[in-house]
Design a protein around this motif. Structure first.
Motif, short mmCIF file in Angstrom:
data_model
loop_
_atom_site.label_atom_id
_atom_site.label_comp_id
_atom_site.label_asym_id
_atom_site.label_seq_id
_atom_site.Cartn_x
_atom_site.Cartn_y
_atom_site.Cartn_z
N ASP A 137 3.46 77.70 7.86
CA ASP A 137 2.85 76.58 8.57
C ASP A 137 3.83 75.43 8.86
O ASP A 137 3.43 74.37 9.32
CB ASP A 137 1.68 76.04 7.75
N ARG A 138 5.10 75.61 8.57
CA ARG A 138 6.09 74.56 8.83
C ARG A 138 7.47 75.18 8.93
O ARG A 138 7.65 76.37 8.64
CB ARG A 138 6.05 73.51 7.72
N LYS A 139 8.43 74.38 9.35
CA LYS A 139 9.80 74.88 9.48
C LYS A 139 10.43 75.08 8.11
O LYS A 139 10.19 74.32 7.17
CB LYS A 139 10.64 73.94 10.34
N ASN A 140 11.25 76.11 8.02
CA ASN A 140 11.93 76.46 6.76
C ASN A 140 13.41 76.12 6.85
O ASN A 140 14.11 76.58 7.75
CB ASN A 140 11.76 77.95 6.47
N LEU A 141 13.86 75.33 5.89
CA LEU A 141 15.27 74.94 5.79
C LEU A 141 15.87 75.62 4.56
O LEU A 141 15.43 75.37 3.43
CB LEU A 141 15.41 73.43 5.66
N VAL A 142 16.85 76.48 4.78
CA VAL A 142 17.54 77.14 3.68
C VAL A 142 18.84 76.40 3.41
O VAL A 142 19.64 76.19 4.33
CB VAL A 142 17.83 78.62 4.00
N ILE A 143 19.06 76.00 2.17
CA ILE A 143 20.31 75.35 1.78
C ILE A 143 21.10 76.31 0.91
O ILE A 143 20.64 76.72 -0.15
CB ILE A 143 20.07 74.03 1.03
N LYS B 8 9.94 73.00 4.61
CA LYS B 8 10.06 73.61 3.30
C LYS B 8 11.54 73.82 3.03
O LYS B 8 12.26 74.36 3.87
CB LYS B 8 9.32 74.95 3.22
N VAL B 9 12.00 73.41 1.85
CA VAL B 9 13.42 73.52 1.49
C VAL B 9 13.58 74.64 0.46
O VAL B 9 12.93 74.64 -0.59
CB VAL B 9 13.97 72.20 0.93
N ILE B 10 14.45 75.58 0.78
CA ILE B 10 14.71 76.73 -0.10
C ILE B 10 16.19 76.70 -0.50
O ILE B 10 17.08 76.65 0.36
CB ILE B 10 14.38 78.05 0.62
N LEU B 11 16.44 76.73 -1.80
CA LEU B 11 17.81 76.72 -2.32
C LEU B 11 18.23 78.14 -2.67
O LEU B 11 17.50 78.86 -3.36
CB LEU B 11 17.91 75.84 -3.56
N VAL B 12 19.40 78.56 -2.19
CA VAL B 12 19.89 79.92 -2.45
C VAL B 12 21.32 79.87 -2.97
O VAL B 12 22.06 78.92 -2.75
CB VAL B 12 19.82 80.81 -1.18
N GLY B 13 21.69 80.93 -3.66
CA GLY B 13 23.05 81.05 -4.18
C GLY B 13 23.17 82.34 -4.97
O GLY B 13 22.19 83.05 -5.20
N ASP C 106 14.37 78.81 9.89
CA ASP C 106 14.60 78.03 11.10
C ASP C 106 16.00 77.43 11.16
O ASP C 106 16.60 77.34 12.23
CB ASP C 106 13.56 76.91 11.19
N LEU C 107 16.50 77.02 10.00
CA LEU C 107 17.81 76.36 9.94
C LEU C 107 18.42 76.59 8.57
O LEU C 107 17.71 76.64 7.56
CB LEU C 107 17.65 74.85 10.19
N VAL C 108 19.74 76.75 8.56
CA VAL C 108 20.49 76.89 7.31
C VAL C 108 21.49 75.73 7.21
O VAL C 108 22.14 75.38 8.19
CB VAL C 108 21.24 78.24 7.26
#
Length: 343
Positions: free
Chosen positions: A169-175, A205-210, A251-253
């Motif tokens: 339901d919203r844009k997803n931002l992957v950091i 929505k902010v998603i942290l990856v590593g 949507d964006l990284v």
């Protein structure tokens, strides 16, 4: 040309740039047999590309790694070797690969005795992006340089993993905050402020990856704990394939100069790149250079006294304090610009 061997062991970003070369070879030389000598981790990303034989070279195996490569090459003779890595370890690996033509870098980009292991060079090209450089390895074969086209095989389960972690339901931002060189990393506190801005100003929505490496887990935890709002931290919980799927549907990284930025660009997702320690026009996310915050010229001048024009192309500005030259305002303004264009 019936058989071609590609030698590119690492790193993730550079390996991603070899995919267009493989696809172009298969298109320009139908039926050609392609063998790719690659690193262990990198093979987890691209090791199932159709029509390619992969030979894993374990750089941690020392002399046994070279002995194993020689055994695997026994009785073979390739029409050409595309020797795409100048590091001394890769040069020694190239010596184990029998080929009539051994194509390598031009003199300006050769080092670590690279010239001793090749018999033909790509054309000199100053101020060239790494992707375009690797694409040009086809030209000495009388072929066209590889166009910027990617395909990374993903399974249904990879896509399912991604959808399970993304908001509908919203844009997803992957950091993806961590680079292999720590001097390319932006401060965790600044990532936290950028993430809070993404949530407050744009409802993302902010998603942290590593990776599972302790340093990366600690870095993502530091970002998460510094934020005012909640982030979805899945650092260390995904495979390279699952990460690729996640970035495919995001949507964006946001990332510094690191492999995941190139994966995101390859799958067609915009990347807000954070650059000061290296030049985005050489090693930035190829399809997202317009979205890169570029403080490299200022960092290079401050720490080396040279301008971009005066310095060697590809010169790093990997110094303590370089990445701090990218301000939070730089990043939030770029995010706002991206949102304005995409809405």
């Amino acid at each position: 040309m019936k058989s071609i061997c590609i030698l590119r062991l690492s790193a993730i970003g550079d390996v991603t740039h070899v995919i267009p070369v493989v696809l172009s070879l298969q298109e320009q030389l139908p039926g050609v047999k392609i063998t790719w000598v690659i690193g262990k981790i990198e093979a987890k990303l691209v090791g199932d590309l159709p029509g390619v034989e992969f030979i894993i070279f374990d750089k941690k195996a020392g002399r046994e790694g070279y002995a194993q490569l020689r055994r695997q090459m026994k009785g073979r003779k390739f029409d050409a070797l595309l020797h795409m890595q100048v590091a001394f370890r890769a040069n020694l690996a190239a010596a184990c690969i029998p080929a009539k033509l051994k194509i390598g870098y031009d003199k300006a980009r050769s080092k670590d005795l690279h010239s001793l292991f090749i018999n033909r060079r790509i054309a000199p090209a100053p101020h060239q992006h790494v992707r375009d450089c690797l694409a040009s390895f086809l030209e000495p074969l009388g072929l066209k340089a590889a166009p910027p086209r990617w395909k990374i095989p993903l399974s249904d389960s990879d896509h399912e993993f991604a959808r399970a972690h993304l908001a509908k339901d919203r844009k997803n931002l992957v950091i993806s905050p961590c680079a292999s060189h720590t001097l390319r990393n932006w401060p965790a506190e600044r990532y936290a402020r950028l993430a809070d801005h993404a949530i407050e100003a744009h409802g993302m929505k902010v998603i942290l990856v590593g990776s599972p490496a302790p340093f990366e887990a600690e870095y993502c935890a530091a970002i998460e704990n510094t934020m005012k709002h909640m982030a979805h931290n899945i650092c260390g919980q995904d495979t390279l394939k699952q990460l690729t799927a996640l970035m495919t549907h995001a949507d964006l990284v946001v990332a510094p100069d690191t492999g995941p930025a190139h994966i995101a660009s390859a799958v067609g997702t915009d990347v807000l790149g954070l650059f000061a320690a290296s030049n985005p026009y050489r090693s930035g996310p190829y399809n997202s250079l317009k979205w890169c915050v570029n403080r490299y010229p200022e960092a290079l001048k401050k720490f080396t006294g040279k301008s971009v024009e005066e310095a060697r192309w590809g010169a790093k500005a990997e110094f303590e304090g370089a990445m701090e030259m990218v301000s939070v305002a730089d990043a939030t303004e770029m995010l706002d610009r991206w949102m304005q264009e995409k809405d």
